[in-house]
Enzyme design. Structure first.
Site, short mmCIF file in Angstrom:
data_model
loop_
_atom_site.label_atom_id
_atom_site.label_comp_id
_atom_site.label_asym_id
_atom_site.label_seq_id
_atom_site.Cartn_x
_atom_site.Cartn_y
_atom_site.Cartn_z
NE ARG A 57 29.63 -2.22 9.52
CZ ARG A 57 30.77 -2.86 9.80
NH1 ARG A 57 31.27 -2.80 11.01
NH2 ARG A 57 31.39 -3.56 8.87
CG ASN A 87 36.10 3.71 10.67
OD1 ASN A 87 37.12 4.26 10.29
ND2 ASN A 87 36.06 2.42 10.99
CB CYS A 109 43.25 3.29 10.15
SG CYS A 109 42.48 1.89 9.32
CG HIS A 146 39.42 2.38 5.57
ND1 HIS A 146 38.16 2.08 6.09
CD2 HIS A 146 40.30 2.05 6.56
CE1 HIS A 146 38.30 1.61 7.33
NE2 HIS A 146 39.58 1.58 7.62
CE1 TYR A 154 37.34 -1.26 5.06
CE2 TYR A 154 39.60 -1.45 5.86
CZ TYR A 154 38.24 -1.51 6.09
OH TYR A 154 37.77 -1.83 7.33
#
Length: 462
Positions: A96, A150, A172, A202, A255
């Site tokens: 990430r 995710n 989520c 998102h 988001y």
């Protein structure tokens, strides 16, 4: 005959696991669990052992006789499972960090599920989830797959479209937080309001009505500019333009700030990149602190610090979904599932994130209806981008990946976008076997990662 529920959790060494245990403990009377198998990989062995011991302590502190099993053998865990939950991160947090830092080096957003970083997380994750599905077909063909890995919507889409597995629900925590925190803004409890969500993971919007069916969305929007809006901890609080929300008469997902307030969010992300480090670097420190807490042999409950991790209330989605399927509760939950006409602006066979009633047969979607023209346009572009990303992850086709990059609103198309994509391929080559030929070609061309930290993550601890 064996009684009780067997649950297998892929990515069991996650710092979120205590939240999952808390959710299962709270629902034991309606979900009589017999055993929980926590699965991880060799690189996650230490964390698996730490969190596994804590998970057992949490159960031992109750009156329930539940055994926690730890294993690096996924197939052993999946055998005869009733439910499989997925919360894994291919490449761990270091991956990430690369997703965030490499685009930022070139002035673009790097984020876990949005922009260039989100697409590469999908490239790494989709082949793994499809392997898990193949194991499930053999070892637990009647099990439900409940995915929290995710990018959740794309992962769920891949399971349905390429895995040909319909017993899957993606989840989520963001909708959970909205339904928990918004009602108080207008002096209501959650069960006094009627929520309807529609969109993608998102990337959804919602409307709200009171118990008499009167729309109170605009009332909530008004209060959002006066009170704490309850944003997830991992999203910087840039206010939406009020006129935008009033025009659409819906509340965007948190988001959406990456899209509606792209300039401000990018500025903040680049500022962090240049100073305190990206969100992933900050989370890495939080994770270290959490696991130090988890080592405490006296700790047998979820610590308050986990709320700062960014996935608060995730157990209320995951555990309630499992309990609702098991007991056929028909609970209203926001899920990623096959559209089946709930959002007519998208094909019926694609995965959307919508309000649904969850029971023994899975999700029964609540029809949302057509979206306004602007939101419909956004949604169709984003779904096309998702489908291309998933196709690229499965086929390893470079052109398809580039098409997805070009379509993504958070990626500035052109030579720099191609350079960012090429560097991300090099950075993640260990976890992208489907792109082996592409990566070999890029290495021959001399493509190298320019960001120093991202380039050296595999060699040094940061």
């Amino acid at each position: 005959m064996t009684t009780g529920v067997k649950i297998a959790t892929i990515g069991g060494g996650s710092s979120y696991t205590p939240e999952l245990m808390e959710g299962f403990i709270k629902r034991y009377d309606e979900l009589p669990i017999r055993e929980i198998w926590l699965v991880d990989i060799e690189e996650g062995r230490e964390k698996l052992e730490i969190v596994g011991k804590m998970a057992q302590r949490m159960w031992d502190a109750t009156d329930y006789d539940v055994k926690i099993h730890l294993t690096l053998d996924r197939r052993e865990a999946l055998k005869d499972a009733d439910f499989v939950t997925t919360q894994f991160r291919v490449g761990l947090l270091d991956a990430r960090i690369k997703d965030e830092r490499i685009p930022a080096y070139y002035g673009m957003l790097g984020q876990e599920t949005n922009g260039a970083g989100g697409m590469f997380k999908a490239f790494r994750t989709v082949p793994v989830i499809l392997d898990i599905v193949e194991d499930m077909k053999e070892l637990c063909p009647d099990a439900w797959l409940v995915n929290f890995a995710n990018p959740s919507g794309m992962v769920t889409e891949a399971v349905v479209r390429y895995g040909k597995w319909d017993k899957v629900i993606g989840l989520c925590n963001v909708p959970v937080m909205a339904t928990m925190l918004e009602p108080g803004l207008i002096g209501k409890e959650t069960d006094e309001l009627i929520y309807k969500f529609a969109g993608l993971n998102h990337f959804h919007w919602h409307k709200v009505a009171d118990a008499h069916g009167h729309d109170v969305t605009l009332d909530l929007i008004d209060k959002m500019y006066q009170e704490d809006n309850g944003l997830p901890k991992n999203i910087y609080d840039i206010p939406f333009e009020r006129e935008l929300l009033e025009q659409m008469k819906m509340i965007p997902c948190a988001y959406h700030r990456y899209y509606y307030q792209e300039e401000e969010m990018l500025h903040h992300a680049l500022e962090e990149y240049q100073t305190v480090g990206t969100r992933a670097q900050q989370v890495k420190q939080t994770e270290h602190e959490l696991f130090e807490l988890y080592k405490n042999p006296e700790l047998n409950y979820k610590p308050e610090q986990l709320q700062q991790r960014g996935g608060a209330y995730y157990s209320d989605a995951a555990c309630e979904t499992i309990a609702s399927i098991y007991a056929n509760k028909q609970t209203q939950i926001v899920v990623s599932t096959k559209n089946n006409g709930a959002v007519p602006d998208l094909p019926a066979d694609c995965v959307v994130e919508v309000t649904a009633y969850v029971g023994g047969q899975g999700a029964r979607n609540v029809a949302f209806g057509e979206l306004p023209v602007a939101e419909r346009g956004w949604l169709q572009v984003m779904k096309a981008m998702e489908l291309l990303t998933i196709e690229a992850a499965v086929t390893g086709d470079y052109g398809t990946a580039l098409q997805a990059f070009t379509l993504n609103p958070l990626v500035t198309s052109g030579a720099t976008a191609k350079r960012v994509m090429d560097e991300l391929f090099i950075a993640h080559k260990k976890y992208l076997p489907n792109f082996a030929e592409t990566i070999q070609r890029l290495e021959k061309e001399g493509i190298q990662v320019q960001d120093e930290i991202a380039r050296n993550l595999d060699a040094v601890k940061v």
